[in-house]
Design an enzyme around this catalytic site. Sequence first.
Site, mmCIF file in Angstrom:
data_model
loop_
_atom_site.group_PDB
_atom_site.id
_atom_site.type_symbol
_atom_site.label_atom_id
_atom_site.label_comp_id
_atom_site.label_asym_id
_atom_site.label_seq_id
_atom_site.Cartn_x
_atom_site.Cartn_y
_atom_site.Cartn_z
ATOM 1 N N SER A 83 -19.123 -59.510 -34.241
ATOM 2 C CA SER A 83 -20.451 -59.024 -33.909
ATOM 3 C C SER A 83 -21.104 -59.934 -32.847
ATOM 4 O O SER A 83 -20.476 -60.198 -31.819
ATOM 5 C CB SER A 83 -21.288 -58.921 -35.185
ATOM 6 O OG SER A 83 -22.411 -58.120 -34.974
ATOM 7 N N GLN A 84 -22.296 -60.494 -33.111
ATOM 8 C CA GLN A 84 -22.903 -61.361 -32.092
ATOM 9 C C GLN A 84 -22.055 -62.613 -31.849
ATOM 10 O O GLN A 84 -22.196 -63.274 -30.826
ATOM 11 C CB GLN A 84 -24.341 -61.753 -32.478
ATOM 12 C CG GLN A 84 -25.125 -62.331 -31.298
ATOM 13 C CD GLN A 84 -26.486 -62.896 -31.693
ATOM 14 O OE1 GLN A 84 -26.837 -62.919 -32.875
ATOM 15 N NE2 GLN A 84 -27.248 -63.333 -30.715
ATOM 16 N N ASP A 241 -19.498 -48.002 -35.670
ATOM 17 C CA ASP A 241 -19.182 -48.573 -36.996
ATOM 18 C C ASP A 241 -20.445 -48.771 -37.827
ATOM 19 O O ASP A 241 -20.437 -49.437 -38.843
ATOM 20 C CB ASP A 241 -18.396 -49.881 -36.836
ATOM 21 C CG ASP A 241 -19.232 -51.014 -36.228
ATOM 22 O OD1 ASP A 241 -20.429 -50.812 -35.949
ATOM 23 O OD2 ASP A 241 -18.675 -52.110 -36.027
ATOM 24 N N HIS A 263 -18.867 -51.881 -39.889
ATOM 25 C CA HIS A 263 -19.161 -53.173 -39.270
ATOM 26 C C HIS A 263 -18.914 -54.363 -40.205
ATOM 27 O O HIS A 263 -18.703 -55.484 -39.747
ATOM 28 C CB HIS A 263 -20.610 -53.173 -38.769
ATOM 29 C CG HIS A 263 -20.898 -54.244 -37.771
ATOM 30 N ND1 HIS A 263 -20.387 -54.217 -36.492
ATOM 31 C CD2 HIS A 263 -21.612 -55.400 -37.860
ATOM 32 C CE1 HIS A 263 -20.787 -55.301 -35.830
ATOM 33 N NE2 HIS A 263 -21.534 -56.040 -36.636
ATOM 34 N N ASP A 265 -16.669 -53.993 -43.098
ATOM 35 C CA ASP A 265 -15.257 -53.890 -43.479
ATOM 36 C C ASP A 265 -14.380 -54.737 -42.553
ATOM 37 O O ASP A 265 -13.375 -55.302 -42.977
ATOM 38 C CB ASP A 265 -14.740 -52.450 -43.320
ATOM 39 C CG ASP A 265 -15.349 -51.468 -44.291
ATOM 40 O OD1 ASP A 265 -15.869 -51.897 -45.326
ATOM 41 O OD2 ASP A 265 -15.286 -50.254 -43.992
HETATM 42 CA CA CA Z 1 -17.049 -52.628 -47.117
#
Ligand code: CA
Length: 296
Positions: A83-84, A241, A263, A265
């Site tokens: 992510s970030q 996601d 996002h 998972d």
């Molecule tokens: Ca999950």
Amino acid sequence: MSQQCATRYPLVLVPGMLGFIRLVLYPYWYGIVSALRRRGAVVVAVKVSPLHSSEVRGEQLLVQIQDILRQTGAGKVNLIGHSQGALTARYAAARRPDLVASVTSVAGPNHGSELADYLRIHYPSDRAKGRLLKALLWLINALMNLLETGYRGPKLPVDIQASHESLTTTGVALFNEHYPQGLPDTWGGQGPEEVDGVRYYSWSGILQPGRTDRGRNLFDGTNRSCRLFARTFVREAGQCDGMVGRFSSHLGTVIGDDYPLDHFDIVNQSLGLVGRGAEPVRLFVEHAQRLKAAGV
Ligand code: CA
């Protein structure tokens, strides 16, 4: 012990917004660090400001990279950011390509998050709703700080506004102007394999009704949140996601962009509860093997 993931350089895992190393006993990279270590990799999970701009987080990461190099005696690191954390890793690699062998973006909003855009419009910081959201984030962060047991560095600064702005489409576009390394030239295309001696890779997932909302995700509230957040997407409606769009995640060599993973998972959260047929840990193991084969 198997050596199939014994990469030349250490793997440094960089978390996303509200990221942590370990809350009491619960690790951010659930089951991932242990799977990589069992196969011979040197892995370090780091923490940077949970709520701040990618540039500030990136500077903090650079300090930690230099510590890791001193401690391990390695010449470089392989950065893997969720992510970030992907933007954070990209910043560090752009500033010090001599210290970084590769950057891997895992569900990274490399062209911004439409969820962040939606929140900016519907929860502006000068309105009550926006102030409430800020207060909620502040509270979550304070609580997580109390529970953090894996981080031992200096107190990390927090700037919720900077954090939010650095994730919007406009904010990331500005970031990309300064740090374009690894980005594709065309929307949905692949980026260059290598820039300034740094290899770039990415993978991401999308919500797939009938798969991501089944299996063990039936018991994971974060999947429900992702399904709700996905409704805010316009440009990549049905192709996200829950927090990041499929094409927005592209960076360098695109390993895959439609895995059945939301996002959370994608980093095996929460507690390994993922959808039907999903194997997020296997993707990390295969990637370490890929990096090893590439000689990094
Ligand atoms: Ca999950």
